[in-house]
Scaffold this motif. Structure first.
Motif: not given
Length: 181
Positions: A117, A159, A163-164, A166-168, A170
């Motif tokens: 990630a 932010q 993005g990606e 923090s999607e995968a 925390a």
């Protein structure tokens, strides 16, 4: 507010040239649990990975030892980890990372997933506009923690930049100074 002052001179390592803008600075931390791997005690390896230190605002001038270690763990087939430590300070590309492989230990596959990630995150950044570096890494009591920093160009959406990632995972923001334009 500095009452009575119209101007300020801020010393900055900019080759003594006056500048009227500055990159933003964001520090984040990602933590997650690693599943325990039981079984009989076996193996006792200590893997050391060397990098090349650089200031984290210019990560392309260094080689990240934490990333080297994570790539090698994936290549080795995810051996159980008893310990993992990399980096010294959060504004430097780390030049050393140590992984202790032994069973019983912890499953490193979530760390390897984080590294994938992280690489996708870096691939989406424009390196000289928004440099980012993975600076610190530890395993403590089955909890993996990674600290990173990034410099944001004027007009960059902080932010959206993470993005990606923090999607995968925390992402906890430890420090956030927006760019000055």
């Amino acid at each position: 507010d500095a009452e009575g002052f119209r101007w300020a001179l801020v010393g900055e390592p900019s080759e003594l040239a006056c500048v009227n803008s500055h990159r933003g600075y964001r520090v984040g931390r990602v933590s997650f649990s690693l599943p325990p791997l039981g079984g009989p005690e076996e193996g006792q390896g200590r893997l050391e990975f060397s990098g090349l230190p650089a200031h984290s605002s210019t990560p392309h001038l260094g080689r990240n030892a934490i990333e080297e270690a994570l790539a090698e763990l994936a290549r080795l087939g995810s051996p159980p980890l008893r310990g993992f430590t990399g980096g010294r300070v959060r504004n430097q590309v780390p030049d050393l990372c140590v992984a202790e492989t032994r069973r019983p230990g912890f499953d490193p596959r979530p760390m390897i997933a984080f590294h994938r990630a992280w690489r996708r995150f870096l691939d989406r950044l424009v390196p000289h506009q928004t440099p980012a570096s993975l600076n610190l890494a530890t395993i403590e009591n089955g909890e993996a923690t990674f600290t990173f920093d990034m410099r944001l160009a004027s007009g960059a959406d902080a932010q959206a930049a993470i993005g990606e990632l923090s999607e995968a995972f925390a992402v906890e923001i430890l420090q956030d100074a927006p760019p000055l334009a």
